[in-house]
Design an enzyme around this catalytic site. Structure first.
Site, PDB file in Angstrom:
ATOM      1  N   ASN A  12       0.867  -1.170   0.000  1.00  0.00           N
ATOM      2  CA  ASN A  12       0.000   0.000   0.000  1.00  0.00           C
ATOM      3  C   ASN A  12       0.912   1.231   0.000  1.00  0.00           C
ATOM      4  OD1 ASN A  12      -1.780   2.055   0.559  1.00  0.00           O
ATOM      5  ND2 ASN A  12      -2.332   1.336   2.613  1.00  0.00           N
ATOM      6  N   TRP A  13       1.004   1.865  -1.168  1.00  0.00           N
ATOM      7  CA  TRP A  13       1.923   3.009  -1.288  1.00  0.00           C
ATOM      8  C   TRP A  13       1.374   4.275  -0.646  1.00  0.00           C
ATOM      9  CZ3 TRP A  13       4.170   2.924  -7.016  1.00  0.00           C
ATOM     10  CH2 TRP A  13       4.873   1.724  -7.204  1.00  0.00           C
ATOM     11  N   LYS A  14       0.108   4.254  -0.295  1.00  0.00           N
ATOM     12  CA  LYS A  14      -0.564   5.441   0.278  1.00  0.00           C
ATOM     13  C   LYS A  14      -0.359   6.652  -0.644  1.00  0.00           C
ATOM     14  CE  LYS A  14      -0.169   3.275   4.720  1.00  0.00           C
ATOM     15  NZ  LYS A  14      -0.078   3.378   6.162  1.00  0.00           N
ATOM     16  N   HIS A 102      -9.477   1.261   4.928  1.00  0.00           N
ATOM     17  CA  HIS A 102      -8.208   1.441   5.639  1.00  0.00           C
ATOM     18  C   HIS A 102      -8.443   2.412   6.797  1.00  0.00           C
ATOM     19  CE1 HIS A 102      -4.138   2.613   6.574  1.00  0.00           C
ATOM     20  NE2 HIS A 102      -3.739   1.520   5.944  1.00  0.00           N
ATOM     21  N   GLU A 104      -6.813   4.793   7.875  1.00  0.00           N
ATOM     22  CA  GLU A 104      -6.559   6.206   7.555  1.00  0.00           C
ATOM     23  C   GLU A 104      -7.771   6.828   6.857  1.00  0.00           C
ATOM     24  OE1 GLU A 104      -2.796   5.580   5.600  1.00  0.00           O
ATOM     25  OE2 GLU A 104      -1.899   5.086   7.538  1.00  0.00           O
ATOM     26  N   GLU A 172      -5.269  -4.731  10.709  1.00  0.00           N
ATOM     27  CA  GLU A 172      -4.241  -3.707  10.857  1.00  0.00           C
ATOM     28  C   GLU A 172      -4.457  -2.947  12.160  1.00  0.00           C
ATOM     29  OE1 GLU A 172      -2.360  -2.679   6.847  1.00  0.00           O
ATOM     30  OE2 GLU A 172      -4.003  -1.304   7.180  1.00  0.00           O
ATOM     31  N   GLY A 178       2.643   2.436  10.640  1.00  0.00           N
ATOM     32  CA  GLY A 178       3.605   3.528  10.454  1.00  0.00           C
ATOM     33  C   GLY A 178       4.334   3.938  11.725  1.00  0.00           C
ATOM     34  N   SER A 218       3.576  -1.926  10.300  1.00  0.00           N
ATOM     35  CA  SER A 218       5.033  -1.986  10.504  1.00  0.00           C
ATOM     36  C   SER A 218       5.630  -3.350  10.158  1.00  0.00           C
ATOM     37  CB  SER A 218       5.398  -1.573  11.927  1.00  0.00           C
ATOM     38  OG  SER A 218       5.007  -0.228  12.153  1.00  0.00           O
ATOM     39  N   GLY A 239       2.886  -1.096   4.238  1.00  0.00           N
ATOM     40  CA  GLY A 239       2.902   0.318   3.872  1.00  0.00           C
ATOM     41  C   GLY A 239       4.318   0.780   3.578  1.00  0.00           C
ATOM     42  N   GLY A 240       4.948   1.394   4.554  1.00  0.00           N
ATOM     43  CA  GLY A 240       6.271   2.014   4.387  1.00  0.00           C
ATOM     44  C   GLY A 240       7.288   1.122   3.683  1.00  0.00           C
TER      45      GLY A 240
END
Ligand code: PGA
Length: 256
Positions: A12-14, A102, A104, A172, A178, A218, A239-240
């Site tokens: 997930n590149w956000k 998600h 976010e 999640e 993150g 993470s 993600g990251g």
């Protein structure tokens, strides 16, 4: 009997990446996966760039086994919804998957379980597969409400007509996203098993045994193997670490 589930490693590149970075990252991953012998691929790989990069990334992935996904969709097929993108448009662009719910988006855009469910249903109707995200906040965990919160979100967000072929669940924990703070294997397995039990109640034993439940929060090359080895963890939503080809590939490979 434990059903055999093909793990999914989803990136997930956000809201990250411009054309050049996106193309390079996608084609590096496509090359990695091409090097693996055909028919020996023990996991699925998916990347979910921002809307602006779906075309460029899709082109870079053409002919590779890496799948393309988006990070959200609207509940309607088309219409007066300025700034929104429909599931039908994503399908038309060549997407295989879309992430819905998600944390976010639940936080930034006040998305309710009912809204997430409607988005998932729209996506399935358009021929996409969905990754439905759920997860508790730190305050909810500290209050001992982890399982109850995840069960409620799952019940409220699971699309009508969900099957193992069209729906993936992503657990999640919000406090792990993150933050560098990852769930321990015990914490992850406890919630994944509770999600599996809720899926059995909702969909029956057979379908629930086949449905993939990803862990997200993470996930990194140094913790992925331990997490993905857990009985009810069927891959990761990353993600990251999905923004670096080397790390994302290391995570994917730790599945083998
Ligand atoms: P993270 O994000 O890997 O950067 O924690 C995971 C996610 O939000 O999907």
């Amino acid at each position: 009997m434990i059903a055999k589930r093909c793990p999914l490693i989803a990136g997930n590149w956000k809201m990250n990446g411009l054309k050049k970075d996106g193309r390079t990252l996608a084609s590096t991953l496509a090359k990695h996966i091409k090097k693996k012998k055909k028919g020996k691929q023990p996991f699925g790989m998916l990347i979910c760039p921002p809307f602006t990069l779906l075309g460029a990334v899709g082109a870079a992935l053409k002919g590779s086994a890496v799948m393309l996904g988006a990070q959200d969709c609207h509940i309607s097929e088309s219409g007066a919804h300025t700034g929104d993108i429909s599931a039908k448009m994503l399908k038309d662009l060549g997407c295989d998957y879309v992430i819905v719910g998600h944390s976010e988006r639940r936080a930034d855009h006040k998305e309710s379980n009912a809204m997430v469910k409607a988005k998932a249903e729209a996506a399935i109707k358009a021929g996409l597969k969905v990754i439905v995200c759920i997860g508790e906040t730190l305050a909810q965990r500290d209050a001992g409400r982890t399982i109850a919160v995840n069960h409620r979100q799952l019940r409220g967000s699971l699309p009508e007509g969900a099957t193992a072929a069209n729906t993936v669940i992503a657990y999640e924990p919000v406090w792990a996203i993150g933050t560098g703070r990852v769930a321990t294997p015990d914490q992850a397995q406890e919630v994944h098993a509770a999600i599996r039990s809720a899926l059995i109640r909702a969909l029956g034993e057979k379908e629930a045994a086949k449905m993939r439940i990803l862990y997200g929060g993470s996930m990194k090359p140094d913790n992925a193997k331990e997490l993905m080895a857990l009985e009810d963890v069927d891959g990761g939503l990353v993600g990251g670490a999905s923004l670096k080809a080397k790390d994302f590939w290391a995570i994917a490979k730790s599945q083998t």
